[in-house]
Design a protein around this motif. Sequence first.
Motif, short mmCIF file in Angstrom:
data_model
loop_
_atom_site.label_atom_id
_atom_site.label_comp_id
_atom_site.label_asym_id
_atom_site.label_seq_id
_atom_site.Cartn_x
_atom_site.Cartn_y
_atom_site.Cartn_z
N LYS A 20 10.91 0.67 3.65
CA LYS A 20 9.86 0.34 4.60
C LYS A 20 8.59 0.11 3.80
O LYS A 20 8.08 1.03 3.16
CB LYS A 20 9.68 1.53 5.56
N THR A 76 2.07 0.00 12.92
CA THR A 76 2.42 1.01 11.94
C THR A 76 3.75 1.65 12.33
O THR A 76 3.92 2.08 13.46
CB THR A 76 1.35 2.11 11.92
N THR A 134 7.17 2.51 16.40
CA THR A 134 5.91 1.99 15.88
C THR A 134 4.77 2.40 16.80
O THR A 134 4.97 2.74 17.96
CB THR A 134 5.93 0.45 15.81
N PRO A 194 -2.76 3.86 13.39
CA PRO A 194 -2.14 4.89 12.58
C PRO A 194 -2.35 6.25 13.25
O PRO A 194 -3.42 6.52 13.80
CB PRO A 194 -2.89 4.80 11.24
N THR A 208 8.63 -9.16 10.22
CA THR A 208 7.43 -8.37 10.02
C THR A 208 7.05 -7.62 11.29
O THR A 208 7.09 -8.17 12.38
CB THR A 208 6.29 -9.31 9.62
N THR A 215 4.01 -4.11 8.31
CA THR A 215 5.14 -3.42 7.70
C THR A 215 6.33 -4.37 7.65
O THR A 215 6.59 -5.09 8.61
CB THR A 215 5.51 -2.19 8.53
N SER A 239 0.82 -1.20 0.00
CA SER A 239 0.00 0.00 0.00
C SER A 239 0.87 1.27 0.00
O SER A 239 0.45 2.30 -0.48
CB SER A 239 -0.97 0.01 1.18
N ASP A 240 2.08 1.17 0.59
CA ASP A 240 2.95 2.34 0.54
C ASP A 240 4.37 1.88 0.78
O ASP A 240 4.61 0.80 1.36
CB ASP A 240 2.54 3.36 1.61
N ASP A 288 4.72 -0.93 3.57
CA ASP A 288 3.45 -1.16 4.25
C ASP A 288 2.63 -2.09 3.37
O ASP A 288 2.36 -1.78 2.21
CB ASP A 288 2.69 0.17 4.43
N ARG A 289 2.26 -3.21 3.95
CA ARG A 289 1.49 -4.18 3.16
C ARG A 289 0.12 -4.35 3.77
O ARG A 289 -0.05 -4.19 4.98
CB ARG A 289 2.18 -5.54 3.17
N HIS A 290 -0.80 -4.69 2.92
CA HIS A 290 -2.14 -4.96 3.41
C HIS A 290 -2.46 -6.41 3.10
O HIS A 290 -1.91 -7.00 2.16
CB HIS A 290 -3.14 -4.02 2.77
N GLN A 317 -3.00 -4.40 8.38
CA GLN A 317 -1.79 -3.81 7.84
C GLN A 317 -0.58 -4.45 8.48
O GLN A 317 -0.64 -4.92 9.62
CB GLN A 317 -1.75 -2.32 8.19
#
Lengths: 338, 742
Positions: free
Chosen positions: B430, B466, B483, B487, B462, B443, B414-415, B432-434, B441
């Motif tokens: 870094k 966030t 972290t 978010p 992992t 990371t 996602s980012d 960010d996975r969904h 989420q």
Amino acid sequence: MRPILLSGHERALTQIKFNRDGDLLFSVAKDQHVCAWFSHNGERLGTYKGHQGAIWTVDVTPDSSMIASGSADNTIRLWEVKTGRLLKTWEFPTAVKRVEFNEEGTQLLGVTEKRMGHLGSIVVLNINPDINGEQSDEKELTIVCDESKATVAGWSYMNKYIIAGHEDGSVSQYDAKTGEQLENLPIHDLNMQLTDLQWSNDRTYFITASKDKTSKLVASRDLEVLKTYPSDTPLNSATMTPKKDFVILGGGQAAMDVTTTAARQGKFEARFYHKIFEDEIGRVRGHFGPLNTVAADPTGKSYASGGEDGYVRVHHFDKGFFDFSYEVERERQRAMQQ
Amino acid sequence: MAPSFDHLRDADVDEDDYDENEIDLSDLREKYEVQLEQGFDTFVVIDGLPEVTEEQKPKLVKFLLKKLKSVGNTKEESIFMPMADNGKSLRFAFVEYSTPAEAAAAVRQLDMVPLDKKHTLRVNKMTDIERFGREGRVEEEYQPPMIEEFKEKEHMRSWLADPSGRGRDQFAMYRGESVGVFWNNEKDTPENVVDRQHWTESFIQWSPLGTFLTSVHQQGVQLWGGPSWTRQRRFAHPFVNMLDFSPGEKYVVTWSNRPISIPDEGHPQLAADDDGKNYVIWDVETGKPLRSFANLDLPTTGPDGQPLKAPPKFPWPAFKWSADDKYVARLTQGQSISVYELPRMTLLDKTTIKIEGVQDFEWAPATVQRDGNKKYEQLFCYWTPELGSNPAKVGLMSIPSKEVVRSLNLFSVSDAKLHWQSDGTYLAVKVDRHSKSKKSQATTLEIFRVKEKGVPVEVVDTIKDTVINFAWEPKGDRFVVITTTEPAGQTAVPPKTSVAFFCPEKVKGNAVGNFKHLRTLEKKNSNSIYWSPRGRFVVVATIANAQGSDLEFYDMDFEGEKPESDKDLTANLQLMNVNDHYGVTDVQWDPSGRFVTSWASAWKHAMENGYHIYDFKGEQLREEPLEKFKQWAWRPRPATLLTKEEQKQIRKNLREYSKTFEQEDAERVAGADQAVVEERRRMLDEWYAWRQSVEEELEWEREELGLSNPADAATAKGEEGEGEVIEEIVEEVLEETEEIVQ
């Protein structure tokens, strides 16, 4: 230094005065009565009731026979200390912000507020030292402050001058006989009003407190600034300790700004500075509102502070206080003894 | 001065004194006469034409006309080509355009344009020819231009030789309306070097090597430096908002959100072409603009027609510099990266690098020597999101070859954020996975080992939460991650955070082992990481947060006992100190890594503005509340000139060096104490002298008036009157013992 907490007032303190012997303490607050206390144990001697508005100021004669108080009810009242008897009421068009007896207690000056079309003024009243005698209605002298209103005023040595502090941060010197303005100097920052003016023992110099966060020591004869004590908060009051060369400053975040800061950031502490070296040497905590007034016992044994929180705290100095000296001071003392 | 109305003399008013015809007006006439025949603004003169005969002339005119029409409106009849007596043309022509603007455009665009292989057009305004070439204006004899006498410039790096010999660092402070530069004196009042009122209008900035102090004004940017702090350069970019130096201080880019508008009378530095542009790239050495750019219009809809979410405020820095000052690049989001070669500012190979979907890119902060690659190269990394069935990609591209040296495919992204280590040894991405449902989420950290053969990529375990902050140890191989469980949104109370430390495993030889988790500290409010520029020490702080304002000083190489669990790791974490600075908004290390400053800026809030200085251990050295304190900036230092061997030598003999410094420090402290005592002695004497004079004067005045001293009277009265006896009973318990009698 364990303080004695005097909780006789219900509202914010406005002024505290010791008598010359240092055994009595007079306090006034916005709650309309004057309190008298024994300073050594905090016992209340009595109250003086009669004012119809917040009392801004109080002063006591050198012989501790009479006190004068000035109030928002537009009067100055004269009281007998011993009995609480009201001796005289003088009426004015506006509130009275400051009263002070001269060195002998024969004259009284009052500072009146500028309001409702009336300019601020300094009035001088003659006082009959006879406690049962008739007090005159006549004003001996009226000085009108047409430029910037006076907020504080007092008598210099030998009643030679009247010194007044103004709203615009300046200090004036008037001839006490004629009322003629001799000098007007911008002692504090422009438009940072003077909040207090207290005298040295012989009235040859005085200490000022101002909203510009500084306090200054000024000579009476020529208004020369002798010392400056910078702080980090607007100041409401400043006094000098006899016996030791210290000054005590009181202030704090203005009441209306307090809620916007964290409690510990209010700076509600009495600050001690060395009078000659201008160094800060200590702080005394305790009040939970800004300090509105501080006063030192003329005999040098104690000091008292009055806060927006409605309490008077009387502190008797410990041995350590009297022992504390700078090395250069001790040096000088040894030289004097030889 | 003209006489004002109040001061008019009679003679000024009296009109009968003169005859109108007697006045000589010839000078005024000459000055203001309308010169009809001088409306030559629409004419240009074209030189450099081939010589033609009368027959060839129409052909040339036609050919010329084609070119001339490209910039404005003109016609065949408006071209006048004079012929010489011998029937051949004089190789120049006059051309009339329909407006002066078109004529000006012709001069700008057609001058120096080649007509054919042998001939190049020279186009000048008719009026210019008149002005500069008129008879008498051009001297017959060549005069060599005056060469100004050489004036030695100030030493721009003089500050590195601290006059006190202590190697102190400088810093700049912007408080109230004035900016001052000071020497850091640790506990003592900073020593002022220069202090100026209204030195800047918005903020101050040091150039990356500390040579210049930049002030920002409505009219542009000014650079100051040298021992006398004179103005060194001026970049007149009106309404400039931001600026960014290249790492070697050779170039600077300025940006204003207002497009530049060049007034008709011209601009001292910028040309008419710069009109409407937002960015200007300047050469610091010459002070001249190199090229200007307009803001990019960001696409509001994606390729699939879906409206894109609004881009984050404005992307800054938009132009990113390569580590060697040779390239500058700009991203066109989703499409391409344009790399420009400096100083010519032309596109590398004349084309942009098309990378479909590209979201972000970052230059390596140092010139990297990759394993098995001897050639000089600059690297940048970029990432692209998933497009259709293609996976997301992180790529590493080498410039100038434009070769992709490493590419990594990623799914469910996602980012992504790109973090280079300061030497360019590692690149942490870094990601960010969904999950497939896009509900949860996670990371991951993908670490590229850029200098190792084949650029291996390592995945660090992992992280469920966030990641809100990440920072590499400068010149090192460890990093800190902050972290949070949720978010960070616009909630009143930001959620608790965790601080995690990572370091490589111990392995044999010189290699760097796998990255392992060292420790996590939970239930914190911390949100910022500040590594010492020399590595090893790190400050983890809670900045601009109502919950707290603590600064924690950690040592990564604690020399004490190491816990058994960490014995295979290359770090020993120790919390050295915790400080609290109410309302802190910023933290900065000094360039030497010896001191840390934290400050509360009036830009963010009005409470407790001022600064604190700590040493690297977190011991507070100094605290100064300052009204309207805005900005603190340590002056950066250029890289050391000592070779590796020399540095090693110094490190080896550190004890010897520090001995002399410690002695100097001790002497200085003793000297300062002595000075304070002297000053106090003086103040005391002065005070008592003043008191004596006042007391004498008072006594004298009293006698004059025949008054007695009230103090004397009081004591006399006290002696006469009955003495008051105050009895005070003091009870003191000395000891209490209890005995049981049987």
